[in-house]
Design an enzyme around this catalytic site. Structure first.
Site, PDB file in Angstrom:
ATOM      1  N   LYS A 131       0.450  -0.983   0.284  1.00  0.00           N
ATOM      2  CA  LYS A 131      -0.282   0.035   0.473  1.00  0.00           C
ATOM      3  C   LYS A 131       0.650   1.223   0.180  1.00  0.00           C
ATOM      4  CE  LYS A 131      -2.917   2.755   3.214  1.00  0.00           C
ATOM      5  NZ  LYS A 131      -4.358   2.360   3.715  1.00  0.00           N
ATOM      6  N   GLU A 170       9.836  -4.781   5.105  1.00  0.00           N
ATOM      7  CA  GLU A 170      10.200  -5.656   4.074  1.00  0.00           C
ATOM      8  C   GLU A 170      10.326  -6.266   2.419  1.00  0.00           C
ATOM      9  OE1 GLU A 170       8.438  -5.249   6.877  1.00  0.00           O
ATOM     10  OE2 GLU A 170       9.224  -5.993   8.602  1.00  0.00           O
ATOM     11  N   GLY A 205      -5.217  -1.970   4.826  1.00  0.00           N
ATOM     12  CA  GLY A 205      -4.175  -3.191   4.870  1.00  0.00           C
ATOM     13  C   GLY A 205      -4.813  -3.972   4.283  1.00  0.00           C
ATOM     14  N   ARG A 206      -4.911  -4.484   5.911  1.00  0.00           N
ATOM     15  CA  ARG A 206      -5.634  -5.669   6.110  1.00  0.00           C
ATOM     16  C   ARG A 206      -6.427  -6.089   5.524  1.00  0.00           C
ATOM     17  NH1 ARG A 206      -4.580  -2.173  10.461  1.00  0.00           N
ATOM     18  NH2 ARG A 206      -6.239  -1.638  11.466  1.00  0.00           N
ATOM     19  N   GLU A 220      -4.691  -7.130  14.594  1.00  0.00           N
ATOM     20  CA  GLU A 220      -4.329  -5.487  14.029  1.00  0.00           C
ATOM     21  C   GLU A 220      -5.677  -4.443  14.769  1.00  0.00           C
ATOM     22  OE1 GLU A 220      -2.582  -4.290  10.496  1.00  0.00           O
ATOM     23  OE2 GLU A 220      -0.835  -4.773  11.400  1.00  0.00           O
ATOM     24  N   HIS A 272      -5.528 -33.143  17.410  1.00  0.00           N
ATOM     25  CA  HIS A 272      -4.601 -34.126  17.211  1.00  0.00           C
ATOM     26  C   HIS A 272      -3.187 -33.003  18.032  1.00  0.00           C
ATOM     27  CE1 HIS A 272      -6.088 -38.040  15.687  1.00  0.00           C
ATOM     28  NE2 HIS A 272      -6.983 -37.256  14.470  1.00  0.00           N
ATOM     29  N   LYS A 306       9.492  -1.195  14.638  1.00  0.00           N
ATOM     30  CA  LYS A 306       9.899  -0.877  13.112  1.00  0.00           C
ATOM     31  C   LYS A 306      11.378   0.837  13.387  1.00  0.00           C
ATOM     32  CE  LYS A 306       6.112  -0.703  10.064  1.00  0.00           C
ATOM     33  NZ  LYS A 306       4.032  -0.251   9.488  1.00  0.00           N
TER      34      LYS A 306
HETATM   35  O1  F6P Z   1       2.720  -2.792   9.607  1.00  0.00           O
HETATM   36  C1  F6P Z   1       1.446  -3.516   9.777  1.00  0.00           C
HETATM   37  C2  F6P Z   1       1.190  -2.941   8.171  1.00  0.00           C
HETATM   38  O2  F6P Z   1       1.398  -1.792   7.868  1.00  0.00           O
HETATM   39  C3  F6P Z   1      -0.169  -3.311   8.050  1.00  0.00           C
HETATM   40  O3  F6P Z   1      -1.175  -2.850   8.080  1.00  0.00           O
HETATM   41  C4  F6P Z   1      -0.364  -3.504   6.542  1.00  0.00           C
HETATM   42  O4  F6P Z   1      -1.176  -4.362   5.793  1.00  0.00           O
HETATM   43  C5  F6P Z   1       1.016  -4.295   6.131  1.00  0.00           C
HETATM   44  O5  F6P Z   1       2.090  -3.279   6.888  1.00  0.00           O
HETATM   45  C6  F6P Z   1       1.870  -4.078   5.342  1.00  0.00           C
HETATM   46  O6  F6P Z   1       2.177  -2.709   4.650  1.00  0.00           O
HETATM   47  P1  F6P Z   1       2.557  -2.349   2.633  1.00  0.00           P
HETATM   48  O7  F6P Z   1       0.859  -2.610   2.162  1.00  0.00           O
HETATM   49  O8  F6P Z   1       2.008  -0.974   2.702  1.00  0.00           O
HETATM   50  O9  F6P Z   1       3.514  -2.804   2.248  1.00  0.00           O
END
Ligand code: F6P
Length: 513
Positions: free
Chosen positions: A192, A198, A252-253, A338, A369, A479
């Site tokens: 987003k 990452e 995002g979620r 979240e 199990h 972060k």
């Molecule tokens: O760190 C949490 C978050 O902001 C989530 O809410 C989001 O889904 C995820 O990181 C990834 O964010 P982006 O889509 O901006 O890379």
């Protein structure tokens, strides 16, 4: 009735044991079932009775559940700390309908992107050259498509497979790249913000890997981006002509139904993806229009509030009896935890009640199990949501009958138990609450319905708990500190400003790395 508050719930009488509730109310199994779209939600084995339900419905009213639901559908800025509308319902509205954000109908924009995604997905699906789609994203930009891709195993294109890279740990990208052929791989960089470390790190590694094999010019044909931030996409080196956009009013979620679902759309096709969106919309309409007493997300949310604030249960297990839904609990962890893992209310005051539960789970029968022992006989009560289907997406009927027998058996055993005074270790107390969600078959539409159901549960609970379900400030401090510590690990900066334990960890790592 005076306005009920959350604080009143703990002092309400506890409902009788489920054995009693069923014995004294022969109509319970029919009355405590709610239909929503294709979903049959049986909450008769929830620890609740009519008087408690009346109190909870009154709480929903006094908490403004209807008004806040309507405010969301009206495009109001109900995400207060970020001053944004919450518009995921617009992502699944049919063409020609209207959802206004800041005075503008956004549905035409939504369909413009869907059409562009559809044309692209069709091209990939018909052009033999791409056989592997790698989605690089994390959180909402990973869990939704990864969960849904797995769930839609039976509806996928037979030549194209998708992989999902999310973790910053290099083992994630390494294992996927080891299984990729550069010439036939398409990378979808999904973020987003396009600022997530990452995703950018993984995407850079993938880009270098591709360029090493095919040269710089290949990036244009092998990378697309999904983002709200065109500038950063361009800075990264992806032509914005190869970008699919969405908007800041999509959390995002809550974004698997936006362009973030591109890899899923490539896998199941634009028609399947529209069916998926159609499923969400069915539940949106149910949530928007059904009276509270017949409103599935509202009822499920009230049960959760009752468990958390009335009965003091801290966790909830989500137990899909469909291996294809193996990632659904992980998906719901982000969606719920979240969203409602908050301890200040909308006015910035510390809340005085518990908020979001800890969500966890694994598919049945595997979980049986592993951890079901604790659910049956442990000292903690774990409310469970079971999810199952009349038909499996395979031809092994014997397997499916056994699977569903297990689901029904678990639900029965938890609720009613079996007394054994002579051998206490064989005693099953029962009265362990559970809800059984059934549908005919796990189709794209039914998956959309399930996701939307839980989205709205989270929304209603956030309203009652008085928190902002649409921000996520709790992820920021970690972060920031990681950004500070990274150069300290590599020796570019001196460890600074940490507590003595963290300093020791850093120094151990520097010695051993
Ligand atoms: O760190 C949490 C978050 O902001 C989530 O809410 C989001 O889904 C995820 O990181 C990834 O964010 P982006 O889509 O901006 O890379």
């Amino acid at each position: 009735m005076n306005d009920i508050t959350l604080d009143d719930l703990a002092s309400l009488p506890r409902p009788d044991h489920l054995r009693e509730l069923f014995a004294t109310d022969p109509g319970r199994a029919e009355r405590y079932v709610t239909a929503a779209g294709d979903l049959r939600i049986d909450w008769s084995k929830a620890s609740i009775d009519d008087p408690t339900l009346d109190v909870l419905l009154a709480l929903a009213e006094s908490s403004g559940v209807e008004a806040r639901r309507d405010a969301m559908f009206a495009g109001d800025h109900i995400n207060v700390t970020e001053d944004r509308a919450v518009g995921h319902a617009a992502l699944r509205m049919p063409a020609g309908s209207s959802f206004e954000v800041d005075g503008e109908n956004v549905v035409p924009d939504v369909h413009e992107v869907l059409d562009a995604m559809g044309a692209f997905a069709d091209r990939i699906r018909s052009d033999e050259s791409i056989t592997h789609v790698v989605n690089i994203g994390i959180g909402g930009s990973d869990l939704g498509p990864a969960m849904a891709y797995r769930a839609m195993r039976a509806f996928r294109h037979d030549r194209i497979r998708c992989s999902f890279v999310s973790n910053i740990g290099g083992d994630d990208i390494a294992s996927v790249l080891a299984d990729c052929d550069p010439a036939s791989t398409l990378f979808v960089v999904a973020s987003k913000t396009f600022g997530t470390i990452e995703t950018l790190t993984n995407a850079r590694t993938a880009r270098t890997w591709l360029i090493d094999a095919l040269g710089e010019a290949a990036v244009a044909d092998h990378f697309v981006a999904v983002s709200t931030n065109a500038e950063r996409v361009a800075e990264f080196g992806i032509d914005t002509g190869n970008m699919f956009g969405f908007w800041d009013w999509v959390g995002g979620r809550y974004s698997v139904d936006s362009a973030i679902g591109l890899s899923l759309m490539i896998a199941i096709g634009p028609v399947g993806f529209r069916e998926f969106l159609g499923g969400f919309h069915v539940i949106d309409e149910h949530f928007r229009t059904a009276p509270l007493r017949e409103n599935a997300p509202v009822l499920m949310a009230l049960l959760g509030v009752w468990y958390a604030n009335g009965l003091g249960h801290d966790t909830k297990a989500v137990l899909p009896y469909a291996n294809d839904l193996a990632r659904f609990p992980a998906y719901l962890q982000q969606l719920d935890m979240e969203s409602n893992g908050k301890s200040v209310d909308l006015d910035g005051h510390r809340v005085t009640h518990d908020t979001g539960p800890i969500i966890w789970g694994e598919p049945g029968t595997n979980g049986q199990h592993a951890f079901y022992q604790l659910i049956h006989q442990g000292t903690r009560i774990i409310p469970c949501d079971f999810i199952g289907f009349a038909k499996g997406n395979h031809s092994y009927q014997e397997h499916h009958d056994l699977l569903m027998a297990n689901l029904f058996a678990q639900s029965e055993a938890l609720a009613f138990g079996r007394s054994n005074d002579a051998e206490p270790h064989r005693n099953f107390e029962g009265d362990r609450p559970n809800t059984v969600i059934l549908a005919e078959r796990l189709t794209p539409s039914v998956l959309g319905q399930l996701i939307a159901l839980y989205e709205h549960v989270v929304h209603v609970q956030g309203t009652i708990w008085g928190v902002d379900s649409y921000d996520q400030w709790g992820v920021e401090l970690g972060k920031e500190l990681a950004n500070q510590i990274t150069p300290e690990l590599t020796g570019e900066a001196k460890p600074d400003d940490h507590d003595s334990a963290t300093n020791a960890l850093i120094s151990w790592y520097r010695t051993h790395r």
